[in-house]
Every structure is written in structure tokens, then in C-alpha cells.
Design a protein around this motif. Structure first.
Motif, PDB file in Angstrom:
ATOM      1  N   LEU A 170      35.832  26.171  42.840  1.00  0.00           N
ATOM      2  CA  LEU A 170      35.846  27.569  43.252  1.00  0.00           C
ATOM      3  C   LEU A 170      35.275  27.778  44.650  1.00  0.00           C
ATOM      4  CD1 LEU A 170      34.663  29.395  39.987  1.00  0.00           C
ATOM      5  CD2 LEU A 170      36.971  29.357  40.954  1.00  0.00           C
ATOM      6  N   LEU A 171      34.518  26.804  45.154  1.00  0.00           N
ATOM      7  CA  LEU A 171      33.766  27.026  46.384  1.00  0.00           C
ATOM      8  C   LEU A 171      34.646  27.132  47.625  1.00  0.00           C
ATOM      9  CD1 LEU A 171      30.605  24.807  45.797  1.00  0.00           C
ATOM     10  CD2 LEU A 171      31.011  27.205  45.199  1.00  0.00           C
ATOM     11  N   GLY A 172      35.818  26.536  47.613  1.00  0.00           N
ATOM     12  CA  GLY A 172      36.686  26.602  48.783  1.00  0.00           C
ATOM     13  C   GLY A 172      37.718  27.705  48.717  1.00  0.00           C
ATOM     14  N   CYS A 178      41.662  34.767  44.101  1.00  0.00           N
ATOM     15  CA  CYS A 178      41.026  34.426  42.824  1.00  0.00           C
ATOM     16  C   CYS A 178      41.365  35.454  41.744  1.00  0.00           C
ATOM     17  CB  CYS A 178      39.506  34.374  42.985  1.00  0.00           C
ATOM     18  SG  CYS A 178      38.903  32.983  43.944  1.00  0.00           S
ATOM     19  N   SER A 179      41.322  34.996  40.508  1.00  0.00           N
ATOM     20  CA  SER A 179      41.466  35.914  39.381  1.00  0.00           C
ATOM     21  C   SER A 179      40.183  36.728  39.243  1.00  0.00           C
ATOM     22  CB  SER A 179      41.711  35.130  38.090  1.00  0.00           C
ATOM     23  OG  SER A 179      40.572  34.350  37.759  1.00  0.00           O
ATOM     24  N   GLU A 180      40.241  37.791  38.471  1.00  0.00           N
ATOM     25  CA  GLU A 180      39.056  38.623  38.247  1.00  0.00           C
ATOM     26  C   GLU A 180      37.925  37.807  37.631  1.00  0.00           C
ATOM     27  OE1 GLU A 180      37.795  42.706  35.830  1.00  0.00           O
ATOM     28  OE2 GLU A 180      39.903  42.216  36.142  1.00  0.00           O
ATOM     29  N   LYS A 181      38.268  36.913  36.722  1.00  0.00           N
ATOM     30  CA  LYS A 181      37.262  36.059  36.079  1.00  0.00           C
ATOM     31  C   LYS A 181      36.606  35.129  37.093  1.00  0.00           C
ATOM     32  CE  LYS A 181      36.690  32.581  32.456  1.00  0.00           C
ATOM     33  NZ  LYS A 181      37.389  31.769  31.415  1.00  0.00           N
ATOM     34  N   ILE A 186      32.068  33.484  40.737  1.00  0.00           N
ATOM     35  CA  ILE A 186      31.526  33.216  42.071  1.00  0.00           C
ATOM     36  C   ILE A 186      30.382  34.173  42.387  1.00  0.00           C
ATOM     37  CG2 ILE A 186      32.026  33.297  44.546  1.00  0.00           C
ATOM     38  CD1 ILE A 186      34.898  32.355  43.801  1.00  0.00           C
ATOM     39  N   ARG A 187      30.584  35.448  42.094  1.00  0.00           N
ATOM     40  CA  ARG A 187      29.569  36.447  42.402  1.00  0.00           C
ATOM     41  C   ARG A 187      28.302  36.287  41.567  1.00  0.00           C
ATOM     42  NH1 ARG A 187      32.862  42.146  43.480  1.00  0.00           N
ATOM     43  NH2 ARG A 187      33.710  41.517  45.516  1.00  0.00           N
ATOM     44  N   SER A 188      28.410  35.581  40.458  1.00  0.00           N
ATOM     45  CA  SER A 188      27.230  35.375  39.607  1.00  0.00           C
ATOM     46  C   SER A 188      26.191  34.478  40.271  1.00  0.00           C
ATOM     47  CB  SER A 188      27.643  34.756  38.264  1.00  0.00           C
ATOM     48  OG  SER A 188      28.074  33.409  38.423  1.00  0.00           O
ATOM     49  N   HIS A 189      26.530  33.856  41.409  1.00  0.00           N
ATOM     50  CA  HIS A 189      25.589  32.924  42.037  1.00  0.00           C
ATOM     51  C   HIS A 189      24.300  33.616  42.468  1.00  0.00           C
ATOM     52  CE1 HIS A 189      27.227  34.499  45.894  1.00  0.00           C
ATOM     53  NE2 HIS A 189      26.105  34.049  46.444  1.00  0.00           N
ATOM     54  N   VAL A 190      24.359  34.930  42.759  1.00  0.00           N
ATOM     55  CA  VAL A 190      23.146  35.620  43.195  1.00  0.00           C
ATOM     56  C   VAL A 190      22.162  35.773  42.033  1.00  0.00           C
ATOM     57  CG1 VAL A 190      24.244  36.811  45.123  1.00  0.00           C
ATOM     58  CG2 VAL A 190      24.261  37.883  42.874  1.00  0.00           C
TER      59      VAL A 190
END
Length: 350
Positions: A170-172, A178-181, A186-190
Motif C-alpha cells: 500500500l505504501l507506493g 485506492c479502494s475505500e478500505k 493507510i490513514r490508520s497509520h496516525v
């Protein structure tokens, strides 16, 4: 001096090693470039090299390169060990933060030259160093105290630690594809990054807030909590802007854009997504056309940026390469755009 491969003629001497992405040196510094070397470099998809310049005074020392060399390995090793073992002394990262602060404080008037701190092929760790160096510079120019600057340096070095726990595939990706999931993952990293470090007593609350909130925006359009400007500390606003800038310039989760275009976007979002004071100082501190950038002038000449003019980020000093008819300059010619007011940069070549 950084030179595009197509500009080489043979006979130039390398100022720096030419390396592959895995770190393997294929041509050491000091090598005299032969014409068959140029062909091989093109085949290996190496787009530029650094060569020695006869007039060495045209290139000022760039502290970002020093920061990169000193810090990248430490950041990478420390974060990776922590993510796998959990009990490693992540506090070692504070030494990197102090090195960054020392380097920038030693030359407080330096204009930030983004192209020198990392190449586009480099990792999340280089991104963190880039964001930290720029955040420290802005914090100092905004007049913040030493303790706050130190917290900003540490928090920005660790701001993306949560990405270590996100699937590598997902990092690149560009978020728009991207799909909504996948976007949610990705946004969960914070939240992951904050949760991992929440109990670290040596880490200040300021630094922890930076990790959690660097994707928040002043107008409430960010994440994870959609906080507005009055709920965000200046420290976080600084790192948020620097993170967005670096992501757009190097194409992290978004299409890659030219430096000048990213600066124009950020300026357009002053007092909307980003803090007005931070944007103002940023616009005065970052080179719109970094050293080594090939540019086309208003007279259709081609040149390479060799120096910056303090507080005039859109009017650097250019070494001319070809005239309007495409003919190479036979002699060394520099044009300072703060002195030649009828000349301006029409576009840059990346």
C-alpha cells in the motif's frame, strides 16, 4: 553540481559516487566519465550524476546533504528495531533530532533546497528526515524556543512510524486509485503510531500530538478527528504543512508535482487548510527552483539553478546552458534574476 545524463559530453570528473538503489557503487567519486560510461548509465536508467565544477564558488555547501548522510541509517535502524522488538531504545532518535537542530542552527540563513535532501527513489525514513529538517527550519524562523524546536524535530522524525505497520504493497499507492478500505488502512497509520508510542514517557506530549494529528487541517477537512485550527497547536501545523509539501514533491500517496506548483498550492491554502503564519515563513524559506533544477527562461534559454537568493525563492542565480536557438554557451555565463529584472523563469524541467 548535479547534471542530467543527456548534458554530459565525456571528460567530466565525478564529484560523488554513482550508486544503484541498493547502495552498490558503480562509479566511484573521482572517476573521469568516458562516452561509453554515459551510454551505460542511460541503460541503467540513471538520470543524473554529480560532477566537479571548475568554478566551485557557484555552489554553496548544502546542509541538507549532511543531514541525510548523518541521520538516515540511524532513523531506519532504530525504527525498524523498535517495530520488531518493541523494547529497543527508540530514544536514540533524539540524537538525530539534535544533529538536525545543530546543523540548521549553524547556518540559520540557509534557504531550504529540497532536491538535495533525498532522491525520489528513497524511503519513508528519508521522508521523515526531510520533513524534520524543514520543520525545524520553520520553527526556528517562527521564533519558537529550543525545547519546542527539539520536540518538533523528534515528533516529525517519528510522525510516520505507524506506516511501518501498514502492508508494504500500500505504501507506493496513489490514494486516488485506492479502494475505500485501502484508504482507511493507510490513514490508520496516525492512530497506530500514536498508540505505539503513547506510553513512552521520554516522548513529550507535543511530539505525540504531531504523530497523531499531522494530517489534520485548519478547516476541519483532515483526519483522524477532523480537528479545526483552534484545536491544533502551532507545532502540529508546522509539521502538517511540511509533510504535505514533501509528499506532493516526491509523489507519496499522491501524484508527483513540481516544487513551484506545490508551493503555489500551499500558498493558495493559507488560512484555509494551513496556518497563515506557517505558510508565510515557508514561502520565504523554500527554494521554488532548487539547486540543480533545469529551467526555461522567458527568453526560451535553458539554464541550471546554481544558487539561491535569500527571501527571493522565485528568483535564483542560473548558469546558462543553451540560448534561445538551442546553441550551447561557449563561455561560463551566470544570470542573477534579482539583478536582471526583465528575465524570469517560465518553467522547470524535471
Amino acid at each position: 553540481m548535479r547534471v542530467i545524463i543527456n548534458q554530459l559530453k565525456g571528460g567530466e570528473k565525478l564529484e560523488k559516487d554513482v550508486q544503484l538503489e541498493n547502495g552498490m557503487i558503480i562509479l566511484p567519486a573521482g572517476t573521469v566519465i568516458k562516452k561509453d560510461y554515459i551510454l551505460k548509465l542511460k541503460e541503467m536508467k540513471i538520470f543524473y550524476v554529480h560532477i566537479e565544477c571548475e568554478n566551485e564558488s557557484i555552489i554553496d555547501p548544502v546542509i541538507e546533504e549532511k543531514i541525510k548522510q548523518q541521520c538516515q541509517v540511524v532513523v531506519k535502524n532504530t525504527i525498524e528495531k523498535y517495530s520488531y522488538c518493541g523494547d529497543v531504545q527508540l530514544k536514540e532518535i533524539t540524537k538525530v533530532a539534535e544533529d538536525i537542530m545543530d546543523d540548521i542552527l549553524s547556518e540559520p540563513e540557509v534557504m531550504y533546497n529540497v532536491s538535495c535532501v533525498r532522491d525520489r527513489t528513497e524511503s519513508t525514513y528519508s521522508h521523515s528526515i526531510n520533513v524534520s529538517a524543514l520543520s525545524v527550519m520553520l520553527a526556528i524562523r517562527l521564533g519558537l524556543g529550543e525545547e519546542r524546536v527539539r520536540d518538533i524535530a523528534i515528533g516529525s522524525l517519528l510522525h510516520d512510524i505507524g506506516l511501518v505497520y501498514i502492508p508494504q504493497y500500500l505504501l507506493g499507492k496513489d490514494l486516488e486509485t485506492c479502494s475505500e478500505k485501502q484508504v482507511k488502512e493507510i490513514r490508520s497509520h496516525v492512530i497506530i503510531g500514536y498508540s505505539v508510542l503513547e506510553r513512552e514517557k521520554w516522548l513529550s506530549n507535543r511530539a505525540k500530538e504531531i504523530i497523531l494529528s499531522h494530517h489534520e487541517r485548519c478547516d476541519g477537512s483532515g483526519y483522524p478527528m477532523r480537528l479545526r485550527a483552534n484545536k491544533l497547536h502551532l507545532d502540529t501545523k508546522i509539521v502538517a504543512l511540511c509533510d504535505e509539501f514533501d509528499n506532493q514533491v516526491y509523489g507519496s500517496f499522491t501524484p508527483k508535482r513540481k516544487v513551484k506548483d506545490v508551493i503555489e498550492y500551499l500558498v493558495s491554502q493559507a488560512d484555509a487548510k494551513f496556518d497563515f503564519r506557517v505558510v508565510k515563513v515557508f514561502n520565504e524559506s523554500v527554494a521554488a527552483y532548487p539547486n540543480g533544477t533545469y529551467v526555461i527562461t522567458s527568453e526560451n534559454e535553458v539554464g541550471i539553478v546554481v544558487r539561491q537568493n535569500e527571501k527571493m525563492p522565485i528568483r535564483p542565480v542560473i548558469r546558462m546552458i543553451t540560448d534561445a536557438d538551442g546553441h550551447s554557451y561557449e563561455q561560463y555565463v551566470e544570470k542573477d534574476l534579482t539583478k536582471d529584472l526583465t528575465l524570469f523563469i517560465r518553467d522547470s524541467i524535471q
